[in-house]
Design a protein around this motif. Structure first.
Motif, short mmCIF file in Angstrom:
data_model
loop_
_atom_site.label_atom_id
_atom_site.label_comp_id
_atom_site.label_asym_id
_atom_site.label_seq_id
_atom_site.Cartn_x
_atom_site.Cartn_y
_atom_site.Cartn_z
N TYR A 24 5.51 5.42 0.23
CA TYR A 24 6.30 4.51 -0.05
C TYR A 24 7.48 4.68 0.76
O TYR A 24 8.25 5.48 0.61
CB TYR A 24 6.97 4.12 -1.75
CG TYR A 24 7.66 3.04 -1.84
CD1 TYR A 24 7.18 1.69 -1.62
CD2 TYR A 24 9.16 3.05 -2.38
CE1 TYR A 24 7.68 0.66 -1.85
CE2 TYR A 24 9.80 1.99 -2.37
CZ TYR A 24 9.15 0.85 -2.37
OH TYR A 24 9.97 -0.46 -2.48
N HIS A 25 7.74 3.82 1.55
CA HIS A 25 8.90 3.78 2.89
C HIS A 25 8.90 5.24 3.39
O HIS A 25 10.01 5.67 3.66
CB HIS A 25 10.01 3.42 2.07
CG HIS A 25 10.35 1.99 1.64
ND1 HIS A 25 11.20 1.53 1.14
CD2 HIS A 25 9.39 0.97 2.16
CE1 HIS A 25 11.03 0.20 0.76
NE2 HIS A 25 9.98 -0.11 1.60
N THR A 26 7.65 5.64 3.76
CA THR A 26 7.60 7.01 4.09
C THR A 26 8.02 7.00 5.88
O THR A 26 8.58 7.88 6.34
CB THR A 26 6.36 7.54 4.37
OG1 THR A 26 5.81 7.55 2.81
CG2 THR A 26 6.23 9.04 4.72
N GLY A 27 7.90 5.82 6.42
CA GLY A 27 8.15 5.30 7.74
C GLY A 27 7.53 6.24 8.84
O GLY A 27 6.40 6.62 8.86
N ASN A 54 -0.60 3.40 0.70
CA ASN A 54 0.60 2.77 1.13
C ASN A 54 0.88 1.80 -0.38
O ASN A 54 0.19 0.92 -0.10
CB ASN A 54 0.47 1.93 2.47
CG ASN A 54 1.70 1.00 2.55
OD1 ASN A 54 2.96 1.51 2.48
ND2 ASN A 54 1.61 -0.03 2.99
N SER A 57 5.06 -0.70 0.98
CA SER A 57 6.19 -0.12 1.76
C SER A 57 6.51 -1.62 2.71
O SER A 57 5.45 -2.14 3.12
CB SER A 57 6.08 0.65 2.66
OG SER A 57 5.54 2.06 1.64
N ARG A 58 7.77 -1.81 2.89
CA ARG A 58 8.19 -3.07 3.89
C ARG A 58 8.81 -2.28 5.26
O ARG A 58 9.33 -3.00 5.93
CB ARG A 58 9.56 -3.58 3.18
CG ARG A 58 8.86 -4.54 2.03
CD ARG A 58 9.87 -5.18 1.18
NE ARG A 58 11.07 -4.35 0.68
CZ ARG A 58 11.09 -3.82 -0.41
NH1 ARG A 58 9.97 -3.87 -1.23
NH2 ARG A 58 12.05 -3.11 -0.78
N ASP A 59 8.25 -1.16 5.38
CA ASP A 59 8.85 -0.48 6.78
C ASP A 59 7.52 -0.16 7.47
O ASP A 59 6.58 -0.82 7.51
CB ASP A 59 9.54 0.77 6.50
CG ASP A 59 9.05 1.99 5.60
OD1 ASP A 59 7.69 1.70 5.30
OD2 ASP A 59 9.50 2.97 5.52
N GLU A 60 7.62 0.77 8.49
CA GLU A 60 6.51 1.07 9.36
C GLU A 60 5.56 2.27 8.68
O GLU A 60 4.72 2.70 9.40
CB GLU A 60 7.28 1.64 10.38
CG GLU A 60 7.86 0.74 11.29
CD GLU A 60 7.42 -0.43 11.88
OE1 GLU A 60 6.16 -0.41 12.33
OE2 GLU A 60 7.66 -1.49 11.29
N THR A 61 5.37 2.04 7.40
CA THR A 61 4.56 3.25 6.67
C THR A 61 3.05 2.65 7.11
O THR A 61 2.37 3.41 7.28
CB THR A 61 4.98 2.96 5.23
OG1 THR A 61 6.14 3.76 4.98
CG2 THR A 61 3.77 4.18 4.69
N ASN A 218 13.08 7.47 -3.98
CA ASN A 218 12.69 6.07 -4.27
C ASN A 218 12.83 5.61 -5.80
O ASN A 218 12.70 4.64 -5.97
CB ASN A 218 11.34 5.69 -3.75
CG ASN A 218 11.56 5.50 -2.17
OD1 ASN A 218 12.40 5.15 -1.57
ND2 ASN A 218 10.44 6.37 -1.57
#
Length: 322
Positions: A24-27, A54, A57-61, A218
């Motif tokens: 989660y949001h590991t990016g 995943n 997540s709302r990033d590049e994970t 998180n």
């Protein structure tokens, strides 16, 4: 899209180890995560898979997981349709695992993958579950450590199934233990309690948890409180019995208060004023609300289970090539 709990991936006798990681949001941390897990897996087995889930997540994970799958045939990527929570993401990975042994580990690598060979040796000795038990929690505030310790103590006090102190989701499971867990239909999910409930031979591996290298947890205080509540209500009905104890205590207090009033009246000094009356009313009201809150938590558990909804939904997945 596919629904949970099982994802129809049969276990393979060739795959010795599955590593399940909720992300989660590991990016941009995915390459380092894969590198460390691969190093640990190669140190103790030939055939393995790494399942990266995943959790909305709302990033590049997810793009990071896709890139990892393209570059390593051992990676299995699962993208959930939204954020279902860490426990659901873990279950999604566990249900897709094919290995004879399954490691659960967080994406922040605070629980060191380098302990895997020792965990495997303990399982070779007959253990069905090997769980990491933290001797120290580096980099955490005194308040967080205190509340975490209180959570474990309270869970053990109220639970019918003892929970090992300072043992989270860093665990190595045998295929037998995992099959039993996947046969259970629990809502809300609390995997630590489910693993404790199955019994079998469970062995602790003490270790020192390192400080987080980057970012922050998180888990907000609200999510931690929710996890603690679910941990108690999913493993025991003892909190419901607190209503009986509370009612008995209030009854004893009421009897003593009545005796006090009668003595005052007998000696011509009846109690006066509304302060004591309001204190009694507020005390009774708080006890009633407390008991109703406990009942409400168990009703919520019943409501979630009768809905029959899957604990997670898979938007897409990339199967390993090995």
């Amino acid at each position: 899209m596919s629904l949970g709990v099982r994802m129809d991936l049969p276990a393979s006798s060739e795959i010795e180890l599955s590593m399940v990681v909720p992300c989660y949001h590991t990016g941009g941390g995915i390459p380092h995560l894969v590198e460390e897990l691969s190093k640990a897996a190669k140190s103790c087995c030939r055939k393995y898979e790494i399942i990266l889930v995943n959790d909305g997540s709302r990033d590049e994970t997810w793009p990071g997981i896709q890139a990892a799958c393209a570059g390593d045939p051992h990676i299995h990527g699962i993208n959930l349709s939204r954020n279902f929570g860490q426990q659901a993401a873990l279950l999604a990975g566990l249900s897709a695992s094919r290995g004879q042994r399954i490691l659960m580990i967080d994406d922040d690598l605070q629980d060191p993958p380098g302990l895997l060979p020792e965990m495997m040796r303990l399982m070779d000795g007959g253990a069905e579950v090997v769980y990491g038990q933290r001797l120290a929690r580096e980099g955490e505030s005194f308040l967080r450590k205190s509340l975490t310790h209180t959570f474990y103590w309270l869970t053990n006090l109220l639970s019918d199934v003892p929970q090992p102190m300072e043992a989270a989701d860093f665990r190595l499971l045998s295929r037998r233990a995992l099959d039993v867990i996947l046969s259970m239909s629990e809502q809300p999910l609390y995997l630590r309690g489910m693993i404790g409930w199955i019994g079998l031979d469970q062995v602790a591996l003490p270790y020192r948890r390192e400080a987080r290298h980057a970012g922050q947890s998180n888990y907000s205080w609200g999510r931690l409180f929710r996890l603690a509540t679910e941990g108690v209500t999913s493993t025991s009905i003892r909190p419901l019995k607190l209503g009986i104890l509370a009612g008995g205590a209030v009854g004893v207090f009421a009897a003593l208060l009545l005796i006090h009033i009668l003595i005052g009246v007998f000696y011509g000094r009846p109690p006066q004023g509304w302060t004591s009356l309001m204190a009694v009313i507020l005390g009774l009201g708080s006890v009633n609300l407390f008991v109703l809150g406990i009942i409400g938590e168990y009703l919520a558990c019943i409501f979630l289970r009768t809905q029959g909804r899957p604990p997670f939904i898979v938007r897409e997945q990339i199967l390993p090539k090995n």
